[in-house]
Design an enzyme around this catalytic site. Sequence first.
Site: not given
Length: 274
Positions: A82, A228
């Site tokens: 998170g 990514k």
Amino acid sequence: MLQPFRPSAILLTKKSSSSKVWLNRQSRDPYVKLRVSSEASVAGSTSYRSRSAFKLLEMDDKWHFLTPRDVNVVLDLGSAPGGWSQVVAQRLGWADTPGSATDEWDAANPLDISGFESAGGRRGRGTIVAVDLLRMDPIPGVQFVQADFLAPSTEGLLHALVPDIDSDGGAGEADVILCDMAGNSTGNTSHDIESSLAICTSVFEFTKRHMRAARSVGREMGGVLLIKHFRHPLIDAFRTEHLVPHFRDVRYLKPNASRTESREGYFLCRGWRG
Ligand SMILES: C[S@@+](CC[C@H](N)C(=O)[O-])C[C@H]1O[C@@H](n2cnc3c(N)ncnc32)[C@H](O)[C@@H]1O
């Protein structure tokens, strides 16, 4: 009689030497120190949940893709534990600090939105939706879906949480799509690259259906994708064939917080053309 398990000398040596390397790296890592000290300096809240949070802070500090007032819908793909969601919640005004975990997660409910109401009644702007295979403790302002992003049914779950605010009925509702998703590294480069490519391709297909184009909201710039990847010629080909034609600007970022020895990097793609 069963004897209790005793690790052999070889196991012990191997474990202790790899643990030593890991401990050594952790103790010298400035971002690990920063994560711990942010805990100390922010009374009453938890620190960032991941070291990765510092990568997003660094990239947004430089490129400002989260802060503009017209950024209202942000998707965080591969969000657990998170850290990135904490950063987004802060930047969209849901919290001053990284925020603290609140209620216990209801594992039986894949559409748990208990983190939506901000602690203390503070409301930020917009909608933040996060998804991960793993459970994630609630973050004020963030709606979380525990699901496999690559499963066909997940797209509908995410779509249901995002308000469709297109004025011209055109497709696209996300201002920013963040993807820090990664499969478990196997140490086998071709397998890891294949997995990274599968994620990139799937996220791009999702982007085509859900990213807001500039024309749908009368903006100069369309939506932003931060994704990514692991450096490899196949990923470069993916960038050239898919990302470059669809965005006004595509650049490779390697934040300082990303370990130099890692093949990990990010493509920041701005100005979705649709
Ligand atoms: C590097 S971690 C993300 C860290 C996160 N950005 C943070 O700051 O806390 C990568 C995450 O991708 C998730 N992931 C990998 N494959 C996934 C998939 N198919 N669907 C959903 N999540 C996935 C993993 O469970 C893991 O939590």
